[in-house]
Design a protein around this motif. Structure first.
Motif, PDB file in Angstrom:
ATOM      1  N   THR A   1       0.836  -1.199   0.000  1.00 13.32           N
ATOM      2  CA  THR A   1       0.000   0.000   0.000  1.00 13.32           C
ATOM      3  C   THR A   1       0.869   1.247   0.000  1.00 13.32           C
ATOM      4  O   THR A   1       1.865   1.324   0.727  1.00 13.32           O
ATOM      5  CB  THR A   1      -0.899   0.031   1.256  1.00 13.32           C
ATOM      6  N   LEU A   2       0.486   2.228  -0.827  1.00 14.52           N
ATOM      7  CA  LEU A   2       1.152   3.527  -0.832  1.00 14.52           C
ATOM      8  C   LEU A   2       0.183   4.560  -0.260  1.00 14.52           C
ATOM      9  O   LEU A   2      -0.923   4.741  -0.769  1.00 14.52           O
ATOM     10  CB  LEU A   2       1.568   3.936  -2.249  1.00 14.52           C
ATOM     11  N   PHE A   3       0.597   5.221   0.817  1.00 16.44           N
ATOM     12  CA  PHE A   3      -0.236   6.216   1.479  1.00 16.44           C
ATOM     13  C   PHE A   3       0.230   7.610   1.088  1.00 16.44           C
ATOM     14  O   PHE A   3       1.339   8.023   1.414  1.00 16.44           O
ATOM     15  CB  PHE A   3      -0.160   6.038   2.999  1.00 16.44           C
ATOM     16  N   LEU A   4      -0.623   8.332   0.359  1.00 11.81           N
ATOM     17  CA  LEU A   4      -0.322   9.695  -0.083  1.00 11.81           C
ATOM     18  C   LEU A   4      -0.980  10.671   0.886  1.00 11.81           C
ATOM     19  O   LEU A   4      -2.164  10.987   0.779  1.00 11.81           O
ATOM     20  CB  LEU A   4      -0.849   9.919  -1.504  1.00 11.81           C
ATOM     21  N   ASP A   5      -0.201  11.132   1.860  1.00 11.95           N
ATOM     22  CA  ASP A   5      -0.735  12.047   2.869  1.00 11.95           C
ATOM     23  C   ASP A   5      -0.750  13.468   2.320  1.00 11.95           C
ATOM     24  O   ASP A   5       0.111  13.846   1.514  1.00 11.95           O
ATOM     25  CB  ASP A   5       0.141  11.979   4.130  1.00 11.95           C
ATOM     26  N   GLU A   6      -1.730  14.244   2.750  1.00 11.86           N
ATOM     27  CA  GLU A   6      -1.913  15.634   2.309  1.00 11.86           C
ATOM     28  C   GLU A   6      -1.971  15.727   0.781  1.00 11.86           C
ATOM     29  O   GLU A   6      -1.283  16.524   0.148  1.00 11.86           O
ATOM     30  CB  GLU A   6      -0.809  16.533   2.880  1.00 11.86           C
ATOM     31  N   ILE A   7      -2.822  14.912   0.192  1.00 13.46           N
ATOM     32  CA  ILE A   7      -2.934  14.865  -1.269  1.00 13.46           C
ATOM     33  C   ILE A   7      -3.433  16.192  -1.830  1.00 13.46           C
ATOM     34  O   ILE A   7      -3.192  16.518  -2.994  1.00 13.46           O
ATOM     35  CB  ILE A   7      -3.876  13.707  -1.694  1.00 13.46           C
ATOM     36  N   GLY A   8      -4.108  16.991  -1.013  1.00 12.07           N
ATOM     37  CA  GLY A   8      -4.577  18.298  -1.468  1.00 12.07           C
ATOM     38  C   GLY A   8      -3.451  19.243  -1.823  1.00 12.07           C
ATOM     39  O   GLY A   8      -3.657  20.242  -2.528  1.00 12.07           O
ATOM     40  N   GLU A   9      -2.240  18.948  -1.341  1.00  8.88           N
ATOM     41  CA  GLU A   9      -1.068  19.776  -1.640  1.00  8.88           C
ATOM     42  C   GLU A   9      -0.293  19.266  -2.851  1.00  8.88           C
ATOM     43  O   GLU A   9       0.768  19.791  -3.172  1.00  8.88           O
ATOM     44  CB  GLU A   9      -0.136  19.804  -0.419  1.00  8.88           C
ATOM     45  N   PHE A  10      -0.810  18.226  -3.506  1.00  4.84           N
ATOM     46  CA  PHE A  10      -0.100  17.656  -4.653  1.00  4.84           C
ATOM     47  C   PHE A  10      -0.082  18.676  -5.793  1.00  4.84           C
ATOM     48  O   PHE A  10      -1.122  19.208  -6.182  1.00  4.84           O
ATOM     49  CB  PHE A  10      -0.786  16.381  -5.129  1.00  4.84           C
ATOM     50  N   PRO A  11       1.093  18.967  -6.346  1.00  5.34           N
ATOM     51  CA  PRO A  11       1.208  20.014  -7.372  1.00  5.34           C
ATOM     52  C   PRO A  11       0.321  19.740  -8.590  1.00  5.34           C
ATOM     53  O   PRO A  11       0.249  18.604  -9.078  1.00  5.34           O
ATOM     54  CB  PRO A  11       2.696  19.967  -7.760  1.00  5.34           C
TER      55      PRO A  11
END
Length: 463
Positions: free
Chosen positions: A237-247
């Protein structure tokens, strides 16, 4: 008349449920031991079962597994006096109809049982129709026992063992990373790696190579090939934290991986295929960001296959005592101090506070209190002034109001003021760090450091 099986090692509970359910028109059969319940099931049919978790002969989950192995398909409602995260998740994962806590909320219990019986009636009709058509031929611990958290446990149980992409929503510090970890631990990928990446903590020019890796010579300093987070998470599993900040500029590349399960390393031409489950988390309103054009709509829908909302601590105040005692025991054990609990006055202060930093802030407060405590109990004076006198220090009609406290230094006063201003700004901007930093006239990095300084930054107990 629907027949309900009650399995509980306490005779008083069986009798109470018999009286209650018979008054509602159910036929009730009871068993104090799971083996006796299995013997009963060989002689009669039931429409639903209420099963206790903790029984001396055989626990409720083991009994439930036996029911499934023997082909019984009626709905099972798990009962327990213990608000264990693992129990709730495991019960739902195994297919339990629902999960209820003792002491019972009678209305909730009756409603749950009514739905279970209705579902079983529909299932019987479907089985009969099918037979007719065929011609006679299924870590760190996430704590809580509040209704809001029980719903989170149920959602984890439902979706953990799937490969659905999950979007975890919630304010800063609510425990979104713990939810992601629970999803992974209870999935078929549990033997694979659980890889985390904080999309806000990595500069945009480095994020691509962190995610996808790079080839030797891709840029100055790339002296050898490096695998990215996607490859490191292979089979897990890959956990992308704070995805809202993804460029925004990199979102098409992330979308491609989600859709095609493939990418190229930075500086490379070879296509790399991966088998990874994606879990993302954010404290931002992605729907609003889509409308504003700062987040791709197609990526949003790819991430938002399943949504789990983690409630803020102010919406689950029933859990404050449970969490505070847990954090206190951890800190006391780690520091070797004999602190055993909170005084009633200190506990009342914890319950009266709104906790803008949520569980992370509570944990930091508890750890600080253990350090300061002089005896076996945490006293009010061991808690921060912002908790004890938060009504005396605040923002009123746009002006800062505070009282000079006896023994408080100027530096301490300024820290209290700065912390309050930052928290107020975060709340006003829906915990969007970029907008908060702009409103305060500081850089996003400075804000990040301030949040860590005041116990609201990145940490294990947080997102």
């Amino acid at each position: 008349m629907a027949r309900v099986l009650v399995v509980d090692d306490e005779e008083s509970v069986c009798q109470m449920l018999r009286d209650l359910l018979e008054a509602e028109g159910y036929e009730v059969v009871t068993a104090l031991e799971p083996t006796k319940a299995l013997a009963l099931l060989e002689q009669l049919e039931v429409n639903a079962a209420l099963v206790d978790i903790r029984m001396p002969e055989m626990d409720g989950l083991t009994f439930f597994k036996l029911l499934k192995e023997r082909g019984y398909a009626f709905p099972v409602v798990i009962m327990t006096a213990y608000g264990s995260t693992d129990t709730a998740i495991e019960a739902m994962k195994l297919g339990a109809f629902d999960y209820v806590l003792k002491p019972f909320n009678i209305e909730e219990l009756l409603l749950t049982l009514k739905r279970a019986v209705e579902v079983e009636a529909l299932a019987q009709e479907a089985r009969a129709l099918k037979k007719e058509l065929a011609g006679g031929a299924p870590a760190e611990e996430l704590l809580g026992r509040s209704p809001a958290m029980i719903e989170v446990f149920k959602e984890i149980g439902k979706f953990a063992d799937t490969d659905y992409t999950v979007l975890i929503m919630g304010e800063t510090g609510t425990g979104k990373e713990l939810v992601a970890g629970a999803l992974h631990r209870n999935s078929r990928r549990r033997q694979g790696p659980f890889v985390r990446i904080n999309c806000a903590a990595i500069p945009e020019n480095l994020l691509e190579s962190e995610l996808f890796g790079y080839e030797k010579g891709a840029f100055t300093g790339a002296t050898s090939r490096k695998l990215g987070k996607f490859e490191l998470a292979e089979g897990g599993t890959l956990f992308l934290d704070e995805i809202g900040e993804f460029p925004l500029t990199m979102q098409p590349k992330l979308l491609r991986v989600l859709q095609e399960k493939e990418f190229e390393r930075v500086g490379g031409t070879k296509t790399v295929r991966v088998d990874v489950r994606i879990i993302a988390a954010t404290n931002q309103d992605l729907e609003r960001m889509v409308k504003e054009g700062s987040f791709r709509e197609d990526l949003y829908y790819r991430l938002n296959v399943v949504t789990i909302r983690v409630p803020p601590l102010r919406e689950r105040k029933e859990d404050i005592s449970l969490l505070a005692e847990h954090f206190l025991r951890q800190a006391a054990s780690r520091l070797g101090k004999p602190v055993q609990g909170f005084s009633s006055e200190a506990l009342a202060i914890l319950h009266s506070y709104d906790w803008p930093g949520n569980v992370r802030e509570l944990r930091n407060v508890c750890e600080r209190a253990v350090v300061l405590a002089q005896g076996m109990l945490v006293l009010p004076e061991d808690l921060p002034l912002t908790l004890r006198e938060h009504r005396e220090l605040g923002l009123e009609e746009g002006e800062l109001a505070f009282k000079l406290r006896s023994g408080q230094t100027l530096a301490e006063i300024l820290q209290d003021v700065e912390r309050t201003v930052i928290l107020k700004a975060l709340q006003e901007h829906n915990f969007n760090r970029t907008r908060t930093a702009q409103a305060l006239g500081i850089s996003r990095r400075t804000l990040h450091l301030k949040l860590k300084e005041y116990g609201l930054g990145e940490g294990k107990a947080g997102e």
